[in-house]
Design a protein around this motif. Structure first.
Motif, PDB file in Angstrom:
ATOM      1  N   GLY B  13       0.834  -1.191   0.000  1.00  0.00           N
ATOM      2  CA  GLY B  13       0.000   0.000   0.000  1.00  0.00           C
ATOM      3  C   GLY B  13       0.868   1.240   0.000  1.00  0.00           C
ATOM      4  O   GLY B  13       2.088   1.153   0.146  1.00  0.00           O
ATOM      5  N   VAL B  14       0.203   2.368  -0.175  1.00  0.00           N
ATOM      6  CA  VAL B  14       0.911   3.634  -0.071  1.00  0.00           C
ATOM      7  C   VAL B  14       0.296   4.417   1.076  1.00  0.00           C
ATOM      8  O   VAL B  14      -0.924   4.515   1.192  1.00  0.00           O
ATOM      9  N   ILE B  15       1.151   4.941   1.933  1.00  0.00           N
ATOM     10  CA  ILE B  15       0.665   5.644   3.120  1.00  0.00           C
ATOM     11  C   ILE B  15       0.059   6.979   2.712  1.00  0.00           C
ATOM     12  O   ILE B  15       0.640   7.742   1.941  1.00  0.00           O
ATOM     13  N   LEU B  16      -1.123   7.248   3.260  1.00  0.00           N
ATOM     14  CA  LEU B  16      -1.816   8.504   2.982  1.00  0.00           C
ATOM     15  C   LEU B  16      -1.485   9.529   4.068  1.00  0.00           C
ATOM     16  O   LEU B  16      -0.920   9.186   5.103  1.00  0.00           O
ATOM     17  N   ASP B  17      -1.881  10.753   3.787  1.00  0.00           N
ATOM     18  CA  ASP B  17      -1.674  11.797   4.780  1.00  0.00           C
ATOM     19  C   ASP B  17      -2.494  11.464   6.024  1.00  0.00           C
ATOM     20  O   ASP B  17      -3.610  10.976   5.931  1.00  0.00           O
ATOM     21  N   PHE B  18      -1.901  11.680   7.208  1.00  0.00           N
ATOM     22  CA  PHE B  18      -2.636  11.360   8.425  1.00  0.00           C
ATOM     23  C   PHE B  18      -2.474  12.483   9.441  1.00  0.00           C
ATOM     24  O   PHE B  18      -1.662  13.383   9.268  1.00  0.00           O
ATOM     25  N   ASP B  19      -3.278  12.400  10.470  1.00  0.00           N
ATOM     26  CA  ASP B  19      -3.230  13.387  11.545  1.00  0.00           C
ATOM     27  C   ASP B  19      -1.824  13.402  12.141  1.00  0.00           C
ATOM     28  O   ASP B  19      -1.354  12.411  12.678  1.00  0.00           O
ATOM     29  N   LYS B  20      -1.203  14.544  12.020  1.00  0.00           N
ATOM     30  CA  LYS B  20       0.218  14.636  12.340  1.00  0.00           C
ATOM     31  C   LYS B  20       0.545  14.317  13.794  1.00  0.00           C
ATOM     32  O   LYS B  20       1.678  14.029  14.143  1.00  0.00           O
ATOM     33  N   THR B  21      -0.459  14.411  14.658  1.00  0.00           N
ATOM     34  CA  THR B  21      -0.122  14.268  16.070  1.00  0.00           C
ATOM     35  C   THR B  21      -0.535  12.926  16.657  1.00  0.00           C
ATOM     36  O   THR B  21      -0.263  12.638  17.808  1.00  0.00           O
ATOM     37  N   SER B  22      -1.197  12.095  15.859  1.00  0.00           N
ATOM     38  CA  SER B  22      -1.734  10.866  16.448  1.00  0.00           C
ATOM     39  C   SER B  22      -0.694   9.750  16.564  1.00  0.00           C
ATOM     40  O   SER B  22      -0.761   8.929  17.461  1.00  0.00           O
ATOM     41  N   LEU B  23       0.243   9.725  15.651  1.00  0.00           N
ATOM     42  CA  LEU B  23       1.198   8.618  15.650  1.00  0.00           C
ATOM     43  C   LEU B  23       2.478   8.995  16.403  1.00  0.00           C
ATOM     44  O   LEU B  23       2.891  10.150  16.392  1.00  0.00           O
ATOM     45  N   PRO B  24       3.106   7.995  17.039  1.00  0.00           N
ATOM     46  CA  PRO B  24       4.342   8.291  17.757  1.00  0.00           C
ATOM     47  C   PRO B  24       5.430   8.745  16.775  1.00  0.00           C
ATOM     48  O   PRO B  24       5.550   8.205  15.675  1.00  0.00           O
ATOM     49  N   ILE B  25       6.210   9.703  17.218  1.00  0.00           N
ATOM     50  CA  ILE B  25       7.234  10.277  16.353  1.00  0.00           C
ATOM     51  C   ILE B  25       8.240   9.203  15.920  1.00  0.00           C
ATOM     52  O   ILE B  25       8.776   9.225  14.815  1.00  0.00           O
ATOM     53  N   LYS B  26       8.434   8.215  16.771  1.00  0.00           N
ATOM     54  CA  LYS B  26       9.395   7.152  16.442  1.00  0.00           C
ATOM     55  C   LYS B  26       8.990   6.418  15.164  1.00  0.00           C
ATOM     56  O   LYS B  26       9.824   6.050  14.342  1.00  0.00           O
ATOM     57  N   LEU B  27       7.680   6.228  15.031  1.00  0.00           N
ATOM     58  CA  LEU B  27       7.191   5.517  13.848  1.00  0.00           C
ATOM     59  C   LEU B  27       7.489   6.336  12.585  1.00  0.00           C
ATOM     60  O   LEU B  27       7.907   5.786  11.564  1.00  0.00           O
ATOM     61  N   LEU B  28       7.311   7.642  12.690  1.00  0.00           N
ATOM     62  CA  LEU B  28       7.612   8.507  11.538  1.00  0.00           C
ATOM     63  C   LEU B  28       9.095   8.446  11.210  1.00  0.00           C
ATOM     64  O   LEU B  28       9.496   8.380  10.053  1.00  0.00           O
ATOM     65  N   GLU B  29       9.890   8.471  12.250  1.00  0.00           N
ATOM     66  CA  GLU B  29      11.338   8.448  12.038  1.00  0.00           C
ATOM     67  C   GLU B  29      11.793   7.137  11.403  1.00  0.00           C
ATOM     68  O   GLU B  29      12.820   7.085  10.739  1.00  0.00           O
ATOM     69  N   MET B  30      11.024   6.063  11.637  1.00  0.00           N
ATOM     70  CA  MET B  30      11.354   4.782  11.012  1.00  0.00           C
ATOM     71  C   MET B  30      10.921   4.770   9.545  1.00  0.00           C
ATOM     72  O   MET B  30      11.061   3.753   8.872  1.00  0.00           O
ATOM     73  N   GLY B  31      10.365   5.839   9.054  1.00  0.00           N
ATOM     74  CA  GLY B  31      10.034   5.925   7.634  1.00  0.00           C
ATOM     75  C   GLY B  31       8.558   5.918   7.333  1.00  0.00           C
ATOM     76  O   GLY B  31       8.163   5.893   6.162  1.00  0.00           O
ATOM     77  N   CYS B  32       7.713   5.934   8.366  1.00  0.00           N
ATOM     78  CA  CYS B  32       6.268   5.921   8.125  1.00  0.00           C
ATOM     79  C   CYS B  32       5.791   7.336   7.820  1.00  0.00           C
ATOM     80  O   CYS B  32       5.339   8.053   8.707  1.00  0.00           O
ATOM     81  N   LEU B  33       5.929   7.736   6.563  1.00  0.00           N
ATOM     82  CA  LEU B  33       5.562   9.089   6.150  1.00  0.00           C
ATOM     83  C   LEU B  33       4.633   9.005   4.949  1.00  0.00           C
ATOM     84  O   LEU B  33       4.727   8.064   4.151  1.00  0.00           O
ATOM     85  N   PRO B  34       3.745   9.967   4.810  1.00  0.00           N
ATOM     86  CA  PRO B  34       2.827   9.946   3.670  1.00  0.00           C
ATOM     87  C   PRO B  34       3.589   9.819   2.346  1.00  0.00           C
ATOM     88  O   PRO B  34       4.634  10.449   2.162  1.00  0.00           O
ATOM     89  N   GLY B  35       3.068   8.988   1.471  1.00  0.00           N
ATOM     90  CA  GLY B  35       3.705   8.804   0.175  1.00  0.00           C
ATOM     91  C   GLY B  35       4.630   7.603   0.118  1.00  0.00           C
ATOM     92  O   GLY B  35       4.923   7.093  -0.961  1.00  0.00           O
ATOM     93  N   ASN B  36       5.091   7.129   1.275  1.00  0.00           N
ATOM     94  CA  ASN B  36       5.968   5.963   1.269  1.00  0.00           C
ATOM     95  C   ASN B  36       5.167   4.680   1.095  1.00  0.00           C
ATOM     96  O   ASN B  36       3.998   4.609   1.464  1.00  0.00           O
ATOM     97  N   SER B  37       5.850   3.664   0.563  1.00  0.00           N
ATOM     98  CA  SER B  37       5.181   2.386   0.362  1.00  0.00           C
ATOM     99  C   SER B  37       5.260   1.553   1.637  1.00  0.00           C
ATOM    100  O   SER B  37       6.166   1.722   2.447  1.00  0.00           O
ATOM    101  N   VAL B  38       4.287   0.673   1.807  1.00  0.00           N
ATOM    102  CA  VAL B  38       4.301  -0.223   2.960  1.00  0.00           C
ATOM    103  C   VAL B  38       3.853  -1.608   2.499  1.00  0.00           C
ATOM    104  O   VAL B  38       2.942  -1.742   1.693  1.00  0.00           O
ATOM    105  N   GLU B  39       4.532  -2.642   3.011  1.00  0.00           N
ATOM    106  CA  GLU B  39       4.200  -4.011   2.630  1.00  0.00           C
ATOM    107  C   GLU B  39       4.031  -4.849   3.885  1.00  0.00           C
ATOM    108  O   GLU B  39       4.808  -4.714   4.841  1.00  0.00           O
ATOM    109  N   LEU B  40       2.991  -5.679   3.914  1.00  0.00           N
ATOM    110  CA  LEU B  40       2.826  -6.587   5.049  1.00  0.00           C
ATOM    111  C   LEU B  40       3.645  -7.850   4.772  1.00  0.00           C
ATOM    112  O   LEU B  40       3.318  -8.639   3.893  1.00  0.00           O
ATOM    113  N   VAL B  41       4.711  -8.014   5.526  1.00  0.00           N
ATOM    114  CA  VAL B  41       5.619  -9.142   5.286  1.00  0.00           C
ATOM    115  C   VAL B  41       5.077 -10.411   5.934  1.00  0.00           C
ATOM    116  O   VAL B  41       5.059 -11.478   5.346  1.00  0.00           O
ATOM    117  N   GLN B  42       4.613 -10.275   7.165  1.00  0.00           N
ATOM    118  CA  GLN B  42       4.216 -11.457   7.913  1.00  0.00           C
ATOM    119  C   GLN B  42       3.300 -11.017   9.036  1.00  0.00           C
ATOM    120  O   GLN B  42       3.404  -9.880   9.505  1.00  0.00           O
TER     121      GLN B  42
END
Lengths: 742, 80
Positions: B13-42
């Motif tokens: 999937g492709v990550i959509l824009d989300f409420d900037k304050t709801s997610l932990p900053i650590k997750l964003l720093e790991m690359g979870c940003l709008p526009g990036n791709s995401v794959e469910l591995v397991q």
């Protein structure tokens, strides 16, 4: 002498930071703690090509300077505080070639603090294998730094890194991003308030202030105030800004052909995280670890044990008899020996744990177990510590450091001592042999079943109390569970070796100090007394023996010994018809008997002394307390001394029952012969035996565990909670069991 | 709206824009940003936690967090 420069190694977890640290410093490193907290502080010395010396600090792994855990906080704190004695002249940011993009995030933050910053790209040997093409020169320009391509596996690039460190003053200290872009108005206000301050530094301090008391003195009063929501918004913009910069820098310099890149990882993940095979595999690995801890480690343990009793014996026979020799032989040496016998178990445990961690497998266990552990207030990251607890709670408590959520970590630490550690085993074994019938049901022996029940009881109790604690403890639980799943790697044996060495050392020295102190105190209490009876023990016992002879037990023991001796002579091919031969036998029996009697007398004096020592009085003092549980004062003393370490139980009873050696059979027989105060029933019967086993299953009887918990939680509160709560619980359970069964 | 928790194994999937304050900053720093791709591995049993690949970053997150990351699912025919 050249001035040595201070170099901080900074990097994400799983980038091989510690390998690089090891290769830079060799064994010239020391591990300490940051003051007041338990985060490990590793530092070492590295000789540089220009003959200068670099002081290298291995900072805890972190993904960002925005802190989530204690470990990460240390990094931010150090880099913010320019007055700190360890403030680095140079920051070396370690990245690895496969996760370069994410790793560079931290790099941009560190560089924006205007610290001269070097970039290490580790695992460079993987570049062709993973289909990566990397233009180092172009990337150096884009990032405005120098890059060292290193492969710790191949040992390449370290020399180049050293050269770059030596020439660190040529590095640019310019920032990568213009932080004020994320909120121009706000930042211009900041600039007005503190015109000379580096804006990112200021921003970082402000952003972290809620959770972090920075040591440096930024006067916050004059600064414009942000709401929590605004702050998060800005952090989010900062993250986007940094990734924009990184993506731009990597656009033409770092290309990955994903067709080559996939493969091994996917295949291994399919097996290791499989819904069925994943768990089976994990179970098999567990069995192997148990095998190592319980079976393989017994050989070196027994060896160490034997060595220490030899040393103790040697000291006794070669030093002048006296109080100091006693202290040395019985207090100090046996105290150290008591610690040293655990070394093999701990070394094995850390060997496996670090092997599994280095290979990347541990993250998969975390993934598999997380959901199962959660209803109990635990996390997937609690599994390894709980398993370790069946060997010894000490390394298990240390292994909880990977749990970033403080509540989950605390619960794990608090329940670990319930798991059946190896020190309970000797106590269980002797009690089971005494009170559980040597019979079987459906081919299963009662004794084995009891032992298994005790193990299950320990684990069940750990899980149950975790559940209770989860309800009781009210703690803010903001930290989200995010676990990196690193790629699989063949573990570097050298790294594993370092870890085993370092952890074992820290166990022996850390816990050792306390065990040692306690052993000395116990020895003192057991071998000193204030009463007349204690001081005149020798005369009193000698007189009694003269009047009434030795105790029935001693007489019996001597008789059995002589009978056995005669039987052996009988079967040996001596010419017994010879008169001289007969006389020789009579003589030798006489000598032997005299020696045995001497021995028995000494033992009885020792026993009498113990009874009237400070410890003996303490035992008598607590007798009313332990009587309802079915114990007499002697068991009371054994239980009391067991609070230093459980395995002391058997040894203490041996001393009290004046059985000279620690041969379990003899002690067992002696224990079997003890009668309760009515003089009719054996003292160790089903009721008192079960009561004792339950007491040992639940009570917090281990000084070293308490010490480690104190160290890891950085407060006396939690070890005291454990001590009081577990012991009170054990008491109640033992009381109930005895009163019901008697 | 679809979230990371709705992905099937192997799906992207492709990550959509989300409420900037709801997610932990650590997750964003790991690359979870709008526009990036995401794959469910397991995924672990009960679909929790989820092992995902966000823009090359392999991480495991719990279901409750995954539910907060909005995405558009990418039909992955081209990969074949």
């Amino acid at each position: 002498m050249n001035k040595s420069i201070r170099v901080a190694l900074i990097g994400n977890p799983n980038t091989g930071k510690t390998s690089i640290f090891n290769q830079l410093t060799g064994l010239k490193q020391k591990v300490g703690n940051y003051p007041g907290i338990t985060v490990e502080k590793k530092e070492g010395i590295c000789k540089l090509p220009n003959r200068a010396k670099a002081h290298i600090f291995d900072l805890p792994g972190t993904y960002s300077l925005n802190t989530n855990s204690l470990d990460e906080r240390v990094v931010a704190e150090l880099l913010l505080d320019q007055k700190d004695g360890d403030y680095p002249d140079l920051a070396v940011v370690i990245t690895e070639v496969e996760n370069l993009k994410r790793n560079l995030f931290l790099f941009t933050q560190v560089k924006d603090l205007r610290i001269p910053t070097l970039l290490v790209i580790n695992m460079a040997d993987l570049i062709p294998k993973k289909g990566i093409s990397l233009n180092v020169d172009a990337l150096e320009k884009k990032l405005d730094t120098k890059i060292a391509l290193v492969s710790t596996r191949k040992g390449s690039g370290i020399l180049h890194l050293k050269e770059l460190i030596a020439n660190y003053h040529n590095l640019s200290a310019g920032p990568t991003t213009v932080i004020s872009k994320i909120a121009p108005e706000y930042f211009s206000k900041l600039k007005q308030a503190l015109p000379t301050e580096n804006l990112y530094r200021l921003w970082l301090a402000i952003a972290q202030k809620m959770s972090l008391e920075t040591k440096n003195a930024i006067p916050p009063a004059s600064l414009p105030i942000l709401s929590h929501k605004d702050l998060k918004q800005l952090q989010h913009r900062e993250t986007v800004l940094r990734y924009q910069f990184i993506n731009n820098a990597l656009k033409e310099t770092y290309l990955v052909d994903f067709k080559t890149a996939k493969g091994f990882r996917a295949v291994l993940d399919k097996t290791f995280t499989h819904k069925v095979f994943g768990y089976i595999l994990f179970f098999m690995i567990l069995l192997t670890i148990f095998q190592a801890i319980f079976d393989w480690s017994s050989y070196p343990s027994d060896f160490i044990d034997a060595q220490f009793s030899e040393i103790s014996g040697w000291i006794k026979s070669n030093f002048p008899a006296g109080i100091l020799t006693d202290l040395l032989a019985e207090g100090v040496i046996s105290g150290i020996g008591g610690i040293a016998v655990f070394i093999p178990q701990i070394a094995f445990l850390f060997f496996f744990i670090s092997l599994l961690e280095e290979s990347g497998y541990m993250s998969r266990v975390v993934f598999l177990m997380d959901r199962l552990m959660r209803p109990f207030g635990l996390s997937g990251k609690s599994v390894v510590p709980l398993i370790s607890g069946t060997a010894c709670a000490i390394p298990a408590v240390m292994a909880t450091r990977t749990i970033e959520n403080w509540k989950e970590r605390l619960i794990t630490i608090l329940v670990i001592p319930f798991t059946t550690c190896s020190a309970r085993l000797p106590v269980y074994l002797i009690l089971i042999a005494l009170v559980i019938p040597d019979d079987s049901i459906l081919g299963l022996s009662y004794q084995a079943l009891t032992l298994m029940l005790l193990y299950l009881l320990g684990f069940g109790m750990a899980i149950f109390s975790a559940m209770v604690l989860n309800r009781i403890l009210k703690m803010e639980n903001r930290v989200f569970f995010i676990a990196e799943m690193p790629n699989y790697r063949l573990p570097l044996l050298k790294n594993v070796g370092y870890t085993v060495l370092e952890k074992t050392k820290s166990f022996v020295i850390g816990a050792g100090k306390i065990i040692l102190a306690l052993a000395i105190i116990l020895w003192f209490l057991g071998s000193n007394g204030f009463s007349k009876n204690f001081r005149n023990a020798e005369t009193i016992v000698s007189e009694r023996i003269e009047k009434q002879g030795l105790t029935p037990y001693s007489k019996n023991y001597i008789k059995n010994n002589i009978d056995l001796y005669l039987k052996n002579i009988h079967t040996s091919p001596t010419d017994r018809d010879q008169v001289s031969g007969k006389r020789a036998i009579q003589d030798s029996v006489r000598i032997r008997t005299r020696n045995l009697e001497e021995n028995a007398k000494r033992q009885e004096i020792a026993s009498y002394k113990l009874e009237h020592s400070y410890m003996g009085y303490a035992g008598k003092g607590i007798e009313p307390l332990v009587k309802p549980l079915g114990y007499d004062w002697k068991i009371g003393i054994a239980v009391l001394t067991s609070f230093a370490a459980r395995e002391v139980f058997v040894g203490t009873l041996a001393t009290i029952y004046s059985v000279g050696n620690d041969q379990e059979e003899t002690i067992k027989n002696r224990m079997a012969g003890e009668l309760d105060e009515s003089g009719e029933k054996p003292l160790f019967n089903l009721a008192s035996g079960i009561s004792l086993m339950l007491f040992y299953a639940f009570a917090m009887q281990c000084m070293s565990t308490l010490a480690v918990v104190k160290k890891e939680t950085n407060s006396w509160r939690w070890p005291l909670v454990q001590l009081l709560f577990m012991s009170a619980f054990a008491y109640l359970v033992a009381l109930t069991a005895f009163q019901l069964l008697k | 709206m679809a979230t990371v928790a709705d992905l099937k194994k192997g799906q992207k999937g492709v990550i959509l824009d989300f409420d900037k304050t709801s997610l932990p900053i650590k997750l964003l720093e790991m690359g979870c940003l709008p526009g990036n791709s995401v794959e469910l591995v397991q995924m672990a049993p009960l679909k929790d936690p989820l092992y995902i690949n966000i823009d090359g970053s392999h991480i495991a997150i719990r279901h409750d967090l995954a539910r907060q990351i909005p995405i558009t699912v990418v039909e992955d025919h081209k990969a074949l």
